[in-house]
Enzyme design. Structure first.
Site, PDB file in Angstrom:
ATOM      1  N   ALA A  14       0.815  -1.214   0.000  1.00 36.99           N
ATOM      2  CA  ALA A  14       0.000   0.000   0.000  1.00 36.99           C
ATOM      3  C   ALA A  14       0.855   1.273   0.000  1.00 36.99           C
ATOM      4  O   ALA A  14       2.091   1.223   0.025  1.00 36.99           O
ATOM      5  CB  ALA A  14      -0.937  -0.008   1.203  1.00 36.99           C
ATOM      6  N   HIS A  15       0.173   2.409  -0.006  1.00 34.98           N
ATOM      7  CA  HIS A  15       0.848   3.712  -0.109  1.00 34.98           C
ATOM      8  C   HIS A  15       1.734   3.989   1.112  1.00 34.98           C
ATOM      9  O   HIS A  15       1.410   3.625   2.236  1.00 34.98           O
ATOM     10  CB  HIS A  15      -0.180   4.840  -0.269  1.00 34.98           C
ATOM     11  N   ASN A  16       2.861   4.640   0.830  1.00 34.98           N
ATOM     12  CA  ASN A  16       3.820   5.100   1.843  1.00 34.98           C
ATOM     13  C   ASN A  16       4.517   3.969   2.602  1.00 34.98           C
ATOM     14  O   ASN A  16       5.145   4.210   3.636  1.00 34.98           O
ATOM     15  CB  ASN A  16       3.162   6.041   2.857  1.00 34.98           C
TER      16      ASN A  16
END
Length: 339
Positions: free
Chosen positions: A234-236
């Site tokens: 997922a993001h980050n």
């Protein structure tokens, strides 16, 4: 390659038929006279006696009467190195297929193979020796390094950065939007997803895995990390160097993973978790949001807990079926007495 050439490549000590031609690799049981295999451990050495392999990699100090062998420090690792030489794949010829669409201001280095229906968008760059198989999309402003292999239908979103010698298997998506929303006024409002993905050198990602761009920052995968099929990053998320992540694992947003971490299949990790260097997460482990898995710790179960604690709990639960049977039997006896 001959046995002699392989021994030279591995720095091992050969005995037997040094001129034997090796053209393939196989396991001990299925290997033929033109195959190389390896035997590591007592059971494998016993099986090696009846193997038809043309050459067997063994540990230093081991001899097999009447067999052609190469003695090395670590037979399994040497087998990997031998395979690289024996199975030298013939790369597709460099050049751009007539059906490919390459933007005029994209930079495709010499020696790149661009397959059918590939798209390389404006200001994207592809390093020398890289292979783009059929249907690959390299988004605007993205960068793919040297000697990478992108298999069919890989999609690189705009702005992503891919290092050198990266392998992306069929259907991998790099740089799609993260799953971020703010709930207000009775609806989910999409949080901006304008960050980047950086994949460092020598990473390999399995088929149909996805790596989301950072929302405002960067999603990164460290050098040498290997990711299996059907994994969601997922993001980050920040993944360290030389990690191994097995199939169907899901990593939520803003997770930090140290170097040399190992995850079994179907691991689930909540958001803002920190997993420190060298930790091992057993198959199916579930790590709750915000938790910290300490350096070198082995975690198992849902929710995840240290291995010793998990074993104790599992041993306790293993008695439940017999206890349930006893309760049923007791209930039956009570019913009979009250009838």
């Amino acid at each position: 390659m001959t046995v002699e050439e392989i021994a030279r490549r591995l720095g091992g000590r050969a005995s037997g038929n040094m001129k034997c031609e090796i053209r393939g690799i196989a396991g001990l049981e299925s290997a033929g006279p033109e195959d190389i295999t390896f035997a590591e451990g007592e059971r494998s050495l016993a099986a090696a006696a009846s193997s038809q392999a043309g050459c067997i990699l063994v540990a230093e100090g081991v001899t097999l009467e009447g067999r052609t062998t190469i003695a090395v420090a670590r037979p399994k690792l040497a087998f990997v190195r031998a395979a690289e030489g024996v199975l030298r794949a013939t790369p597709p010829p460099p050049g751009i297929h007539p059906t490919a669409l390459v933007a005029p201001n994209a930079h495709v280095a010499p020696g790149v193979s661009v397959g059918p229906y590939v798209t390389v968008e404006q200001n994207a760059s592809v390093g020398p020796g890289t292979q783009l198989a059929a249907g690959v999309c390299v988004g605007a402003g993205s960068k793919v390094g040297a000697h990478c292999v992108l298999y069919p239908r890989v999609t690189i979103y705009p702005g992503a950065r891919i290092g050198n010698r990266v392998i992306l298997h069929a259907g991998v998506v790099v740089g799609s939007d993260g799953f971020g929303y703010v709930f207000a006024d009775g609806r989910h409002n999409k949080f901006p997803q304008v960050g980047q993905v950086i994949i460092e050198d020598d990473v390999e990602i399995g088929s149909n895995s996805t790596v989301d761009r950072g929302s405002l920052g960067v999603t990164s995968i460290g050098q040498g990390t290997k990711i299996d099929n059907l994994v969601q990053v997922a993001h980050n998320v920040k993944i360290g160097r030389h990690c191994v992540i097995a199939s169907q694992t899901g990593i939520s947003g803003s997770v930090e993973i140290g170097d040399y971490v190992v995850m079994g299949g179907q691991v689930g990790i909540g958001d803002h978790v920190r997993i420190e260097e060298g930790a091992i997460l057993g198959g199916g482990a579930g790590i709750l949001p915000g938790k910290i898995v300490r350096k070198g710790e082995i975690v198992w179960g849902r929710p995840g807990r240290p291995l010793a604690e998990f074993k104790k709990m599992y041993a306790h639960l293993s008695h439940l079926p017999s206890l349930a049977q006893k309760v049923k039997e007791l209930a039956r006896q009570i019913q009979q007495r009250t009838e």
